[in-house]
Write an enzyme that holds these catalytic residues in place. Sequence first.
Site: not given
Length: 382
Positions: A243, A365
Site C-alpha cells: 500500500e 500512516g
Amino acid sequence: MPDFDFALGEAAEMIRDTTRRFAADRIAPIAAKIDAEDWFPLDLWPQMGELGLHGITVDEADGGLGLGYLEHVIAMEEVSRASASLGLSYGAHSNLCVNQLRRWGNPEQKAKYLPGLISGEHVGSLAMSEVGAGSDVVSMKLKADAVAGGYRLNGTKFWITNSAYAETLIVYAKTGEGSGGITAFIIEKGMPGFSIGQKIQKMGMRGSPTAELVFNDCFVPQENVMGPLNGGVGVLMSGLDYERAVLAAGPLGIMQACLDVVLPYVRERKQFGQPIGAFQMVQAKVADMYVALNSARAYVYAVARACDAGKTTRFDAAGAILLASENAVKCSLEAIQALGGAGYTTDWPVERFLRDAKLYDIGAGTNEIRRFLIARELIGAR
C-alpha cells in the site's frame, strides 16, 4: 521536460505511455471540476478497466495483466499527475481492494469479485480505520459476532475512501481479543444492515469520496471471510508495505504536475523586461523541485522493484512514502511561490496541488508513524 531514464523496462514504459495519454486526454481536462464540485467521475472507471489499469498486479488467469508493483506505481503516478484525487481513489481501488483480494482471496472469492473490480464495473474499497483507531488500528471496535452461517457486524468505520460508490469492500472487524482477534471480511453493497454514514468534507483530495461506514446487525456469510479467521492483522500488515509503495507514487504525480505548470510559466512571465526564469532565485526553485521529484522517484521505484522481488522491507516502504510525501508538499509550496500572486488564486491549480499533497503526510500512516517504524527497525537491528 525531459524524462530521466530509470531503465524501468518495456512493460513499465508501456504502462506509462498508455496511462499518460489516457490521463492527459480524459482526466486532466476535468481535474478542476473534480476538485471544485467534489465530484467523483464514475464513468472513468470502466474506461480505465478497458486499459487494464485496475488489475495490473492480478494474474492473467484471474483477468489481470500479470505485471508487478513497479508497473502499478507508474500507473498511479500518471493518474495522479492529472488528478491527485482520482489517483487516490484509483490506488484505494486497485491496490487496497483488488490487490488484497488477489493475495488473500480464495478461488471462489476471486472468481466472484475480481471480474467486476478489474473491468471497472464495480468500485472497490478497504476499511480498517475508525474514529478511535487510526494509526493504532488494532484498537478497532467494529465487532463481528459468530452466528449460524456467518457473522453479525456492529459498529462503524471512518475515513473510508471510495465507500459511497463501492460495490465491494474489504472490512476488518474484531472476532476475538487483542491483535490475534481481528478478521478480514468481504462486504457487498446492499447487504442488510450495512449503510453509508456521513460524508467527510476534506481540505484536499476533493472528488475522492470519503465517508463513514455503519454496520447495524449486518449479516456476513461465512464464505465472505477473507484469509484466516483471527488472522486479519497478518492480512492487514502484509498489505501495508505494498500500500505504501503504490500510494507513494501519488506524490510523484503531484510533483510532476507542479513542474508542468511552473516551467512554462517562468519562461513566459516577464518582470523587469525579462522572463522570471532568468532570475537565479527562480532557477533555484525549479532546480530544487526537479531534484525533489527525481530523488523521490528513485526511492519509490527501487522499493517497488523490491516488492516485485519479494525483498522489500517495512521501513523502506515507509521511507519511500515519507520522502515522497514531504517532497510533494515542499514542491507544491515552491510552485505557489514561483507563480507569486497567481499561485495563491484558484485560477491556477498549484493551490490544489498543495491541498492534495498534504493528505500523503497523513494517510496510510502519518509521517510520524513512518519515522517511528524506520527508527525502530534500524535501532533494533543494531
